[in-house]
Design an enzyme around this catalytic site. Structure first.
Site, PDB file in Angstrom:
ATOM      1  N   GLU A   1      75.619  68.587  51.805  1.00 33.17           N
ATOM      2  CA  GLU A   1      74.709  67.526  51.344  1.00 33.17           C
ATOM      3  C   GLU A   1      75.064  66.203  52.209  1.00 33.17           C
ATOM      4  O   GLU A   1      76.112  65.361  51.726  1.00 33.17           O
ATOM      5  CB  GLU A   1      75.178  67.422  49.794  1.00 33.17           C
ATOM      6  CG  GLU A   1      74.614  68.553  49.247  1.00 33.17           C
ATOM      7  CD  GLU A   1      74.549  68.269  47.642  1.00 33.17           C
ATOM      8  OE1 GLU A   1      73.303  68.392  47.508  1.00 33.17           O
ATOM      9  OE2 GLU A   1      75.197  67.506  46.881  1.00 33.17           O
TER      10      GLU A   1
ATOM     11  N   LYS B   1      72.112  66.275  37.436  1.00 34.16           N
ATOM     12  CA  LYS B   1      72.983  65.090  37.218  1.00 34.16           C
ATOM     13  C   LYS B   1      73.108  64.654  35.822  1.00 34.16           C
ATOM     14  O   LYS B   1      73.066  65.394  35.112  1.00 34.16           O
ATOM     15  CB  LYS B   1      72.564  64.199  38.124  1.00 34.16           C
ATOM     16  CG  LYS B   1      72.481  64.796  39.617  1.00 34.16           C
ATOM     17  CD  LYS B   1      72.124  63.739  40.716  1.00 34.16           C
ATOM     18  CE  LYS B   1      72.100  64.568  41.960  1.00 34.16           C
ATOM     19  NZ  LYS B   1      72.087  63.572  43.142  1.00 34.16           N
TER      20      LYS B   1
ATOM     21  N   ASN C   1      70.636  70.732  40.394  1.00 33.48           N
ATOM     22  CA  ASN C   1      71.675  69.729  39.794  1.00 33.48           C
ATOM     23  C   ASN C   1      70.809  68.654  39.167  1.00 33.48           C
ATOM     24  O   ASN C   1      70.329  67.908  39.615  1.00 33.48           O
ATOM     25  CB  ASN C   1      72.253  69.095  41.037  1.00 33.48           C
ATOM     26  CG  ASN C   1      73.419  68.108  40.401  1.00 33.48           C
ATOM     27  OD1 ASN C   1      73.655  67.961  39.237  1.00 33.48           O
ATOM     28  ND2 ASN C   1      74.083  67.557  41.361  1.00 33.48           N
TER      29      ASN C   1
ATOM     30  N   GLY D   1      68.843  61.627  47.338  1.00 29.63           N
ATOM     31  CA  GLY D   1      68.036  60.967  46.581  1.00 29.63           C
ATOM     32  C   GLY D   1      67.485  59.600  47.430  1.00 29.63           C
ATOM     33  O   GLY D   1      66.864  58.805  46.752  1.00 29.63           O
TER      34      GLY D   1
ATOM     35  N   HIS E   1      81.049  66.812  44.484  1.00 30.01           N
ATOM     36  CA  HIS E   1      79.811  66.235  44.736  1.00 30.01           C
ATOM     37  C   HIS E   1      79.977  64.792  45.252  1.00 30.01           C
ATOM     38  O   HIS E   1      80.808  64.061  44.815  1.00 30.01           O
ATOM     39  CB  HIS E   1      78.835  66.283  43.349  1.00 30.01           C
ATOM     40  CG  HIS E   1      77.543  65.870  43.793  1.00 30.01           C
ATOM     41  ND1 HIS E   1      77.038  64.565  43.858  1.00 30.01           N
ATOM     42  CD2 HIS E   1      76.395  66.613  44.289  1.00 30.01           C
ATOM     43  CE1 HIS E   1      76.063  64.573  44.287  1.00 30.01           C
ATOM     44  NE2 HIS E   1      75.288  65.830  44.269  1.00 30.01           N
TER      45      HIS E   1
ATOM     46  N   GLU F   1      78.487  62.201  44.521  1.00 29.71           N
ATOM     47  CA  GLU F   1      78.784  61.047  43.485  1.00 29.71           C
ATOM     48  C   GLU F   1      80.143  61.060  42.766  1.00 29.71           C
ATOM     49  O   GLU F   1      80.562  59.905  42.415  1.00 29.71           O
ATOM     50  CB  GLU F   1      77.631  61.402  42.555  1.00 29.71           C
ATOM     51  CG  GLU F   1      76.401  61.088  43.199  1.00 29.71           C
ATOM     52  CD  GLU F   1      75.003  61.688  42.864  1.00 29.71           C
ATOM     53  OE1 GLU F   1      74.920  62.389  41.964  1.00 29.71           O
ATOM     54  OE2 GLU F   1      73.934  61.956  43.616  1.00 29.71           O
TER      55      GLU F   1
ATOM     56  N   SER G   1      67.245  65.391  49.183  1.00 31.70           N
ATOM     57  CA  SER G   1      65.738  65.287  49.234  1.00 31.70           C
ATOM     58  C   SER G   1      64.853  66.368  49.700  1.00 31.70           C
ATOM     59  O   SER G   1      63.839  66.354  50.224  1.00 31.70           O
ATOM     60  CB  SER G   1      65.528  63.930  50.321  1.00 31.70           C
ATOM     61  OG  SER G   1      66.018  62.789  49.855  1.00 31.70           O
TER      62      SER G   1
END
Ligand code: 13P
Length: 252
Positions: free
Chosen positions: A166, A10, A8, A172, A94, A96, A212
């Site tokens: 996730e 992003k 991904n 991250g 996702h 985000e 991560s």
């Protein structure tokens, strides 16, 4: 089942940067039919990236889609537009998107159904926040997200469904989830799929882990039973790092 290695990007990389990435990646990565590699690139690079990889067995993915066929939704992209760009797979839900763009489980359900109409594969992303884990709500959150996202889907549509666990606290942050946490989440997801549908469907649905994943931890994560691959953010941005992860966990 194939081992999935999904990157991904992003909101990173211009098309020029993707071109450079591609040259490097192709030279270093191992590819065969037992593995499935996908790059989720920004919308504006979908079509050209697909052409860059036209001779390789690599899927090209989008990071989102709108749930309507068309209409007054300024700034949005429809499923048919993604089809026109030869998109192979789409990320949906996702964290985000849920956090910054306030996507709800109901929106996510509509987006998945929209992609099913066009027979395009989706990766449904689910996972709990740190607070939810600390308050012992992980099971409830995963169950709720999964049931709402999959509401009304037909068994035969699962050939196009992949689930990515996730945990938000691992995305991250450099704080990868332990193998035990991931195993528990996968078992729970498979139990829910078996109760909603049946055990064959549950066993045949690919489940990925994201959060991560790096060159350092991929080999240990790869030992997790029942895990079918990874959805990788940061470490996928460097073609050598992403190739290293693939080559270390590659199914011969
Ligand atoms: P990181 O690998 O950077 O933690 O991101 C994971 C992710 O969000 C993939 O969708």
């Amino acid at each position: 089942m194939k081992k999935h290695f999904y990157a991904n990007f992003k909101m990173n990389k211009t098309f020029k940067e993707i071109e450079d990435y591609c040259k490097n990646f192709i030279q270093t990565v191992k590819i065969n039919d037992k593995n499935e590699i996908a790059l989720f690139v920004p919308y504006v690079s979908l079509k050209e990236t697909k052409h860059l990889f036209k001779n390789e067995n690599i899927l090209i993915g989008a990071q989102n889609v709108h749930f309507a066929d068309n209409g007054a939704y300024t700034g949005e992209i429809s499923a048919i537009m993604l089809k026109e760009c030869e998109t192979d797979v789409v990320l949906i839900g996702h964290s985000e998107r849920r956090k910054f763009f306030k996507e709800t489980d109901e929106d996510i359900n509509k987006k998945i159904k929209q992609m099913m109409k066009y027979n395009v594969k989706v990766v449904l992303c689910i996972g709990e926040t740190r607070d939810e884990r600390q308050m012992l709500k992980t099971k409830q959150v995963i169950t709720n997200q999964l049931k709402k996202a999959l509401n009304g889907l037909y068994e035969n549509e699962f050939k196009n469904i992949i689930i990515a666990y996730e945990p938000i606290w691992a995305i991250g942050t450099g704080e990868v989830a332990t193998n035990k946490i991931i195993e528990e989440a996968i078992n729970l997801i498979r139990e829910i799929l078996a109760s909603l549908y049946n055990s064959a469907l549950s066993n045949n649905t690919p489940i990925l882990y994201g959060g991560s994943v790096t060159q350092e931890n991929c080999k240990s994560l790869n030992k997790i039973k029942n895990l079918n691959g990874f959805l990788i953010g940061g470490a996928s941005l460097n073609p050598k790092d992403f190739s290293f992860i693939i080559n270390s966990c590659f199914k011969e």
